[in-house]
Design an enzyme around this catalytic site. Sequence first.
Site, mmCIF file in Angstrom:
data_model
loop_
_atom_site.group_PDB
_atom_site.id
_atom_site.type_symbol
_atom_site.label_atom_id
_atom_site.label_comp_id
_atom_site.label_asym_id
_atom_site.label_seq_id
_atom_site.Cartn_x
_atom_site.Cartn_y
_atom_site.Cartn_z
ATOM 1 N N ASP A 41 -6.035 -0.417 -6.286
ATOM 2 C CA ASP A 41 -7.503 -0.308 -6.248
ATOM 3 C C ASP A 41 -8.042 0.063 -4.873
ATOM 4 O O ASP A 41 -9.240 -0.060 -4.630
ATOM 5 C CB ASP A 41 -8.132 -1.631 -6.697
ATOM 6 C CG ASP A 41 -7.853 -2.776 -5.720
ATOM 7 O OD1 ASP A 41 -6.845 -2.692 -4.991
ATOM 8 O OD2 ASP A 41 -8.636 -3.744 -5.689
ATOM 9 N N HIS A 44 -10.494 -6.250 -4.941
ATOM 10 C CA HIS A 44 -10.250 -6.252 -3.496
ATOM 11 C C HIS A 44 -11.291 -7.095 -2.758
ATOM 12 O O HIS A 44 -11.762 -6.730 -1.667
ATOM 13 C CB HIS A 44 -10.224 -4.824 -2.948
ATOM 14 C CG HIS A 44 -9.094 -4.582 -1.983
ATOM 15 N ND1 HIS A 44 -7.843 -4.223 -2.378
ATOM 16 C CD2 HIS A 44 -9.026 -4.690 -0.635
ATOM 17 C CE1 HIS A 44 -7.054 -4.089 -1.330
ATOM 18 N NE2 HIS A 44 -7.758 -4.382 -0.248
ATOM 19 N N TYR A 79 0.886 -1.153 0.000
ATOM 20 C CA TYR A 79 0.000 0.000 0.000
ATOM 21 C C TYR A 79 0.934 1.215 0.000
ATOM 22 O O TYR A 79 1.593 1.487 0.997
ATOM 23 C CB TYR A 79 -0.872 0.026 1.252
ATOM 24 C CG TYR A 79 -2.049 -0.914 1.242
ATOM 25 C CD1 TYR A 79 -3.210 -0.581 0.545
ATOM 26 C CD2 TYR A 79 -2.017 -2.113 1.942
ATOM 27 C CE1 TYR A 79 -4.316 -1.436 0.544
ATOM 28 C CE2 TYR A 79 -3.106 -2.970 1.944
ATOM 29 C CZ TYR A 79 -4.248 -2.625 1.249
ATOM 30 O OH TYR A 79 -5.328 -3.468 1.248
#
Length: 489
Positions: free
Chosen positions: A269, A367, A241
């Site tokens: 995403d 996700h 991330y």
Amino acid sequence: MPFTLEEVSKHNNAASCWVVIKSHVYDVTEFLTEHPGGSAIILKYAGRDATLAYDPIHPPDALEKNLDPSKHLGPLDSASSKHLQFVRDNRAKTRDEARIEQAMKERPPINRLLSIADIEVCYARFLSYKARAYYSSAADDHISHDENTKAFSRFFFNARVMRSVSSCDPSTTILGHKSAIPVFVSAAGLAKLGHPLGEVNITRGASKGSIIQTVSSNASSSYSEIAAATSPGQTLFFQLYKSADDNLAAKRIQEVESLGYKAIFLTVDAIVAGRREVDIRSPWELDVIESGKPTYYSEQDDPNAADDLGTSGALVGKDDQDMTWEKTIPWLRRVTKLPIVLKGIQSVEDALLAADAGVDGILLSNHGGAHCRYSMPPLEVLYRLRKHHPEVFNKMEVAFLLYVFLIGGVRRGTEVLKALCLGARAVGMGRPFLYAQSAYGDAGVAKAISILENEIIKGMKFLGASRVTDLVPEMVERVDWQPFVKTRL
């Protein structure tokens, strides 16, 4: 000089906020505004011991990485430390904890688990209310999550017969690293919510099953703890991330690279948190369960005061919302020489842009349906990519133009095979391994892998494929009718 609990208790507000974690005192006053989960959760423990709330969702090195050394004030004195330990050891169990303790005694024998669905039934009983809400929740009313699974029911096999399959090899390589089956552990954070060993369980289970684990940036075990738990030759990938601060992001990459992680999966995403309503509601519902007292409307209520982040929403608060093809991929190439996979591709157009950008692979994913409502199921994206741009899957010399992976909705070995027929190199699974380790530790993870391996081998033999390279697009077909699936009672 050691601190007393009385001294710590004086620093119990936003102007001066101290907390105790594992018998050490920290000044988090200036960190309140920086905490990704907001200040309210920290202020709840201002001037008090926060260990039990902190431990399940933070790796042990989180304070060292995120809090200035000058704010590490020092240890509690011996008497205070012993008192806190006594309180922890002798506190009354909550109703939720008592329920879990009893349920764990009633787990079915692990050898009676026949499918991933069996593991999911178990986990629902053995997890804490908070963990269950976090692990199982998805965006809004779960439409994207449910459609990920439903998508597989639209694809049926054209099985081939009269082929030699007595010797069937389901192994493959993923980014050049061996895997016993075309499945890898997709990154999923906060495994300690389900079991005290958390991600380490998954590492040990993945080793037993000889598959690759992708570790989340939001792991509740430290990256070094996870690396230390690997067996010789075991492969770890890292899901990034990306922080809005390039320097912090680069530092994180350099850390995992130095620990021997073998690839970077850049998440593209999840730049903002999805609204996972089950997760958001869980603390309110748990309060009612524990107290037996429902909360009712009052005219004095602040309509905007409720925490709408939940456990999940706090995890991406500082992430980069300005990533672009032109800026981010070249930056990442400068920072690392590891293979780069983009996790979260949701359209054919972006898959083609990823190929043009020169990344090593893409992970088709929404996700797990946790963010955007009505996002396209990854299998449908894979189908469209195969149908309209088969050149993406073609070989160029000895290397694939682009490694294509898929995650989302997979619960059976036959579903893995559908993805491989359409061109996926391998399939990632996240939630099933969280569930398995929560109920049975590393043995549960190994059992889940074994179940999948058996299903994959049987499926390959039924299809007439003795190797994964024998799985071709002609073996699967999209249908315009829905099968009848009997409800499982």
